[in-house]
Design a protein around this motif. Structure first.
Motif, PDB file in Angstrom:
ATOM      1  N   MET A   1       1.026  -1.315   0.052  1.00  0.00           N
ATOM      2  CA  MET A   1       0.089   0.132   0.129  1.00  0.00           C
ATOM      3  C   MET A   1       0.848   1.314  -0.053  1.00  0.00           C
ATOM      4  N   ALA A   2       0.406   2.215  -0.844  1.00  0.00           N
ATOM      5  CA  ALA A   2       1.202   3.443  -0.990  1.00  0.00           C
ATOM      6  C   ALA A   2       1.203   4.292   0.313  1.00  0.00           C
ATOM      7  N   THR A   3       2.443   4.974   0.760  1.00  0.00           N
ATOM      8  CA  THR A   3       2.358   5.688   1.963  1.00  0.00           C
ATOM      9  C   THR A   3       2.001   7.298   1.609  1.00  0.00           C
ATOM     10  N   LYS A   4       1.739   7.747   2.906  1.00  0.00           N
ATOM     11  CA  LYS A   4       1.395   9.435   2.615  1.00  0.00           C
ATOM     12  C   LYS A   4       2.977  10.065   2.479  1.00  0.00           C
ATOM     13  N   PRO A   5       2.926  11.234   2.229  1.00  0.00           N
ATOM     14  CA  PRO A   5       4.153  12.095   1.838  1.00  0.00           C
ATOM     15  C   PRO A   5       4.574  12.651   3.195  1.00  0.00           C
ATOM     16  N   LEU A  34      12.101  -1.995  -4.879  1.00  0.00           N
ATOM     17  CA  LEU A  34      10.493  -2.554  -4.352  1.00  0.00           C
ATOM     18  C   LEU A  34      10.100  -1.663  -3.152  1.00  0.00           C
ATOM     19  N   ARG A  35      10.896  -1.051  -2.234  1.00  0.00           N
ATOM     20  CA  ARG A  35      10.679  -0.571  -1.102  1.00  0.00           C
ATOM     21  C   ARG A  35      10.033   0.936  -1.535  1.00  0.00           C
ATOM     22  N   ILE A  36      10.997   1.711  -2.567  1.00  0.00           N
ATOM     23  CA  ILE A  36      10.423   2.968  -3.042  1.00  0.00           C
ATOM     24  C   ILE A  36       9.261   2.792  -4.153  1.00  0.00           C
ATOM     25  N   ALA A  37       9.088   1.765  -4.815  1.00  0.00           N
ATOM     26  CA  ALA A  37       8.014   1.731  -5.549  1.00  0.00           C
ATOM     27  C   ALA A  37       6.837   1.424  -4.615  1.00  0.00           C
ATOM     28  N   GLN A  38       6.816   0.649  -3.881  1.00  0.00           N
ATOM     29  CA  GLN A  38       5.764   0.471  -2.901  1.00  0.00           C
ATOM     30  C   GLN A  38       5.128   1.648  -2.208  1.00  0.00           C
ATOM     31  N   GLU A  39       6.141   2.219  -1.692  1.00  0.00           N
ATOM     32  CA  GLU A  39       5.673   3.636  -1.084  1.00  0.00           C
ATOM     33  C   GLU A  39       5.117   4.577  -1.729  1.00  0.00           C
ATOM     34  N   GLN A  40       5.404   4.755  -2.934  1.00  0.00           N
ATOM     35  CA  GLN A  40       4.747   5.583  -3.970  1.00  0.00           C
ATOM     36  C   GLN A  40       3.617   5.217  -4.686  1.00  0.00           C
ATOM     37  N   MET A  41       3.410   3.875  -5.260  1.00  0.00           N
ATOM     38  CA  MET A  41       2.624   3.349  -5.863  1.00  0.00           C
ATOM     39  C   MET A  41       1.576   2.280  -5.481  1.00  0.00           C
ATOM     40  N   GLY A  42       2.238   1.627  -4.315  1.00  0.00           N
ATOM     41  CA  GLY A  42       1.367   0.432  -3.915  1.00  0.00           C
ATOM     42  C   GLY A  42       1.896  -0.786  -4.866  1.00  0.00           C
ATOM     43  N   LEU A  43       1.589  -1.996  -4.226  1.00  0.00           N
ATOM     44  CA  LEU A  43       2.060  -3.316  -4.916  1.00  0.00           C
ATOM     45  C   LEU A  43       1.458  -3.213  -6.300  1.00  0.00           C
ATOM     46  N   ALA A  44       0.177  -3.416  -6.633  1.00  0.00           N
ATOM     47  CA  ALA A  44      -0.499  -3.774  -7.820  1.00  0.00           C
ATOM     48  C   ALA A  44      -0.138  -2.686  -9.048  1.00  0.00           C
ATOM     49  N   ARG A  45      -0.218  -1.431  -8.547  1.00  0.00           N
ATOM     50  CA  ARG A  45       0.422  -0.295  -9.606  1.00  0.00           C
ATOM     51  C   ARG A  45       1.680  -0.556  -9.767  1.00  0.00           C
ATOM     52  N   THR A  46       2.474  -1.076  -8.652  1.00  0.00           N
ATOM     53  CA  THR A  46       3.992  -1.268  -9.090  1.00  0.00           C
ATOM     54  C   THR A  46       4.168  -2.045 -10.353  1.00  0.00           C
ATOM     55  N   ALA A  47       3.671  -3.419 -10.179  1.00  0.00           N
ATOM     56  CA  ALA A  47       3.762  -4.359 -11.265  1.00  0.00           C
ATOM     57  C   ALA A  47       3.123  -3.881 -12.426  1.00  0.00           C
ATOM     58  N   GLU A  88       6.890   9.447 -10.558  1.00  0.00           N
ATOM     59  CA  GLU A  88       5.990  10.038 -11.567  1.00  0.00           C
ATOM     60  C   GLU A  88       4.471   9.378 -11.217  1.00  0.00           C
ATOM     61  N   ALA A  89       4.659   7.782 -11.174  1.00  0.00           N
ATOM     62  CA  ALA A  89       3.241   7.408 -11.137  1.00  0.00           C
ATOM     63  C   ALA A  89       2.682   7.353  -9.797  1.00  0.00           C
ATOM     64  N   THR A  90       3.474   8.148  -8.903  1.00  0.00           N
ATOM     65  CA  THR A  90       2.980   7.948  -7.464  1.00  0.00           C
ATOM     66  C   THR A  90       1.503   8.234  -7.310  1.00  0.00           C
ATOM     67  N   LEU A  91       0.748   7.713  -6.284  1.00  0.00           N
ATOM     68  CA  LEU A  91      -0.390   7.931  -6.000  1.00  0.00           C
ATOM     69  C   LEU A  91      -0.722   9.315  -4.935  1.00  0.00           C
ATOM     70  N   ARG A  92       0.282  10.022  -4.629  1.00  0.00           N
ATOM     71  CA  ARG A  92       0.292  10.968  -3.763  1.00  0.00           C
ATOM     72  C   ARG A  92      -0.138  12.198  -4.674  1.00  0.00           C
ATOM     73  N   ARG A  93      -0.913  13.262  -4.087  1.00  0.00           N
ATOM     74  CA  ARG A  93      -1.428  14.479  -4.961  1.00  0.00           C
ATOM     75  C   ARG A  93      -1.156  15.726  -4.227  1.00  0.00           C
ATOM     76  N   VAL A  94      -0.864  16.640  -5.125  1.00  0.00           N
ATOM     77  CA  VAL A  94      -0.740  18.096  -4.630  1.00  0.00           C
ATOM     78  C   VAL A  94      -2.049  19.052  -5.238  1.00  0.00           C
ATOM     79  N   THR A  95      -2.765  19.096  -4.447  1.00  0.00           N
ATOM     80  CA  THR A  95      -4.048  19.830  -4.822  1.00  0.00           C
ATOM     81  C   THR A  95      -3.987  21.325  -4.444  1.00  0.00           C
ATOM     82  N   PRO A  96      -5.224  22.069  -5.093  1.00  0.00           N
ATOM     83  CA  PRO A  96      -5.446  23.480  -4.675  1.00  0.00           C
ATOM     84  C   PRO A  96      -5.396  23.660  -3.107  1.00  0.00           C
ATOM     85  N   GLU A  97      -5.946  22.704  -2.423  1.00  0.00           N
ATOM     86  CA  GLU A  97      -6.043  22.778  -0.896  1.00  0.00           C
ATOM     87  C   GLU A  97      -4.387  23.050  -0.376  1.00  0.00           C
TER      88      GLU A  97
END
Length: 756
Positions: A1-5, A34-47, A88-97
């Motif tokens: 599972m991806a982690t928060k920033p 694998l550690r960096i990829a999982q932190e940013q993308m999670g397992l399924a998205r990494t593969a 680049e494929a991270t699940l983290r997002r920078v929003t207007p908030e």
């Protein structure tokens, strides 16, 4: 599972130091990937994502420009390429908030690492004049702001259009077309700061500013010289090519001020035996002093000339010009001066000579360790001299190999991103589009900063990259940018450049390499050119990070329509709708791209023509390959000072910081370190673990200081030191550049040490 920033910047005050490693890759690289990829993308998205990297039906890695062979591995990526994809494929997002919660002053106080870890930017953002934070803006309004500022300029030459090497061929072609239709050749790019010296030297000597070898040539070489380059961190997939060359019997000489794990032993993670035992790569390590390379190659050339039968006389007679001048200059090469300049021993140089003489097919690879010195162009010319003497241009398994550091930096230049374009290119562009391109030379990166500093440039539009983080003389550069009326950055993620702005600023979020690109005519692909002149397609496979992103071609096309209006007959809307129409135009403007769409559709892509390699034809001013005979230079360092080179850590790609470790060099938990030879440290009273300020010395007398660096006793060459950029860019004077190429001399910084 991806982690928060991270919410706060990690403390870097006490980095931990262990002995450097003596092998690269292997199981630790797999685990870290694998550690960096999982932190940013999670397992399924990494593969789903990593299995498409550098595949024929996938996307080109947004990292380095190393080529792929026709046969691809299932995992056709390296550790640092995987990090680039994960970022680049991270699940983290920078929003207007996010921007509402973080005013500009807060962003400016953050590290580049923290900024990059926040995630993908989801919509266009605007900093109004007098505002203290970015706010959301519509795309239509954003383009109107750009149009307001550009059309208000006193001259088109008051605008700067910067390009990062990640930009695709299609976007780069449109970008330079817009700039020239607008009326300027101010097209600085990241190549100005890295391989401009290579292009300058190669254009003069062999007639084309690109490398002459293919991946297959490396596999066939008898001898590969790797000079001023650290493949294990900067181009890790190159290690596989070197391993294959070794298996075929090649010898390898490494010329570098620091020992690097990747050149000592490569533990190939693609094979069980490779992971367990690995392959020793270096046959000879020449630990040269910083800036001593020209002296080394000049002496080697003298020794080749003096060795009976060593010069390829037929090749020299038929294909070269200027041999007599080189021979006369080489005759003056002195052993004592060379040993002083290089820090090498006579037996080491004699062993290198024996390996050169035993090789019928020699390749010389190099990177920033050769290109970022005052005498960089002369040094690379001297490398070419060695290859010409032995007939090693236009022969299988031989040639020049400048290893580009960003995935399409070479392609961008091919597409016309250049402040000094060839008249023939402009003639073809004008004929195709019915425009009149400016003929005067524009600003490169250094001259762009000077123009902003002096009030001569008022708008900076950056197509990708991190202009502030990549450029020299940080305080001067940031002050110059703050004098502008408008800064615009086309970006996927946050970096330092978004916190250093003109009176107004825009962030325009764009699709990344991993993102699907769907336009009005359907799904699109873009193309890139690798470091060896192969052009191929790139297709993202992920849903975009936000529905509010535009592709780079779309951003350029909409900006052009807003700025140029009905006065432009260029079909910008058509280009946005269907990228094939862009490639049709490229095919009629850029040599080598005939029938572009059909050839780009081939799974393997296509190779661009290269006259010296393909025909032993040299399109120079003499019609032949040119020997050169520049006076030998090397840095002289005052007593009590060291010569500093700036470099990357292993958790870094260009200015993108993935983490705070440099695993191969034994550094963890911090970046503000300076590596000093223990003998030099003893003479200077620098205890291991002590803290020091680095102060550079330059002829202008200005004090440039980088405070609070931990001293690390490290086996650097005597008289030399090393520290990471961009933290040490502040020490590099803006006017300290390479002759001819004007590349910042970031590998030749004289520094003194003062108590922190």
């Amino acid at each position: 599972m991806a982690t928060k920033p991270p919410t706060g910047d990690p403390v870097q005050d006490a980095p931990q130091v262990t002995p450097p490693k003596h092998a690269a890759a292997g199981l630790p690289a797999i685990g870290h990937t694998l550690r960096i990829a999982q932190e940013q993308m999670g397992l399924a998205r990494t593969a789903r994502t990593l299995l498409k990297v550098n595949q024929k039906d996938g996307f080109d890695c947004p990292g380095c420009a190393w080529p792929e062979g026709d046969k691809r591995h299932t995992a056709e990526f390296c550790e640092n390429g995987a990090k680039a994809v994960a970022e680049e494929a991270t699940l983290r997002r920078v929003t207007p908030e996010f921007f509402a919660a973080h005013p500009l002053a807060d962003l400016a106080a953050r590290s580049g690492y923290w900024l990059g870890q926040q995630g993908r930017i989801t919509g266009p953002m605007y900093l109004p004049e007098g505002g203290d934070r970015y706010e959301a803006i519509s795309w239509e309004r954003a383009f109107s702001v750009i149009a307001e500022e550009l059309t208000a300029l006193g001259s088109p030459d008051e605008a700067l259009f910067y390009t990062s090497g990640r930009t695709s061929n299609e976007a780069a072609f449109l970008f330079q077309l817009f700039a020239r239709e607008f009326g300027t050749n101010n097209l600085p790019d990241c190549s100005n700061m890295c391989h401009e010296s290579s292009g300058s030297a190669l254009t003069e000597t062999i007639g084309i500013g690109k490398g002459s070898v293919s991946l297959e040539d490396l596999h066939q070489a008898d001898l590969i010289i790797v000079a001023g380059q650290n493949p294990g961190t900067n181009h890790p997939r190159m290690l596989s090519a070197l391993e294959k060359a070794k298996t075929s019997g090649a010898k390898i000489i490494s010329v570098n001020p620091l020992p690097e794990a990747g050149m000592e032993r490569f533990k190939n993670p693609q094979t069980p035996l490779g992971m367990l035992r690995g392959t020793a790569l270096n046959d000879l390590f020449l630990q040269i002093r910083i800036g001593g390379d020209q002296a080394l190659f000049r002496l080697l050339n003298k020794l080749v000339i003096e060795t009976e039968g060593a010069t390829d006389e037929d090749f020299v007679r038929e294909h070269t010009h200027g041999y007599e001048e080189l021979a006369a200059a080489a005759k003056e090469a002195d052993w004592d001066e060379t040993l002083t300049a290089t820090g090498l021993t006579r037996p080491e140089i004699e062993r290198a000579l024996a390996m050169i003489l035993a090789s019928k097919r020699t390749i010389v690879c190099w990177a920033m360790g050769l290109t970022q010195h005052k005498h960089a162009v002369a040094t690379i010319r001297e490398v070419v001299n060695l290859l010409l003497l032995r007939g090693n241009i236009g022969r299988p398994g031989a040639g020049v190999c400048p290893v580009r550091g960003h995935s399409n930096v070479q392609g961008d230049r091919t597409m016309g991103i250049f402040e000094r374009p060839a008249p023939a290119f402009l003639d073809a562009l004008d004929k195709e589009f019915g425009i009149t391109s400016p003929r005067g030379h524009g600003y490169d990166v250094v001259r762009s900063i000077q123009a902003m500093r002096d009030g001569k440039a008022k708008v900076l539009f950056a197509m990708g990259g991190n202009f502030v983080g990549a450029t020299p003389d940080t305080e001067v550069t940031e002050a110059a940018i703050r004098r502008t009326a408008l800064t615009v950055h086309v970006s996927t993620k946050l970096n330092r450049s978004h916190a250093v702005t003109g009176r107004r600023a825009l962030i325009l979020p764009t699709l990344g390499r991993t993102d699907k690109d769907v336009q009005a005519s359907g799904r699109q692909f873009v193309t890139v050119e690798d470091s060896m002149g192969m052009v191929h397609a790139s297709r993202g496979n992920l849903a975009p990070a936000s529905p509010h992103l535009l592709s780079e071609p779309a951003i350029v096309a909409r900006m052009a329509r807003a700025v140029l209006g009905t006065a432009s007959a260029t079909p910008w809307e058509q280009f946005e709708r269907d990228y094939a129409t862009i490639r049709d135009r490229i095919s009629r403007v850029v040599p080598g791209f005939e029938d572009f769409n059909a050839r780009a559709a081939r799974p393997e892509g296509f190779r661009l023509p290269h006259a010296p390699r393909d025909e032993r034809r040299f399109p120079t001013r003499t019609g032949k390959a040119n020997f050169t005979a520049a006076p030998v230079e090397y840095p002289r360092v005052p007593q009590g000072r060291l010569l500093l080179q700036t470099l990357r850590s292993h958790d870094q790609y260009n200015t993108t910081i993935y983490g705070l470790d440099d695993r191969y060099r034994g550094i963890t938990g911090g970046r503000r370190i300076v590596m000093v030879n223990p003998a030099d440290a003893a003479e200077l009273g620098l205890a291991d673990g002590s803290y020091t300020d680095l102060v550079s010395e330059w002829k202008d007398g200005v004090e440039r200081r980088a405070p609070g660096f931990r001293v690390v006793h490290y086996p650097t060459a005597r008289g030399c030191a090393a520290a990471y950029y961009p933290e040490t860019n502040v020490l590099v004077p803006l006017d300290s550049t390479a002759d001819t190429s004007n590349t910042p001399a970031s590998k030749s910084v004289v520094v003194r040490f003062e108590p922190a």
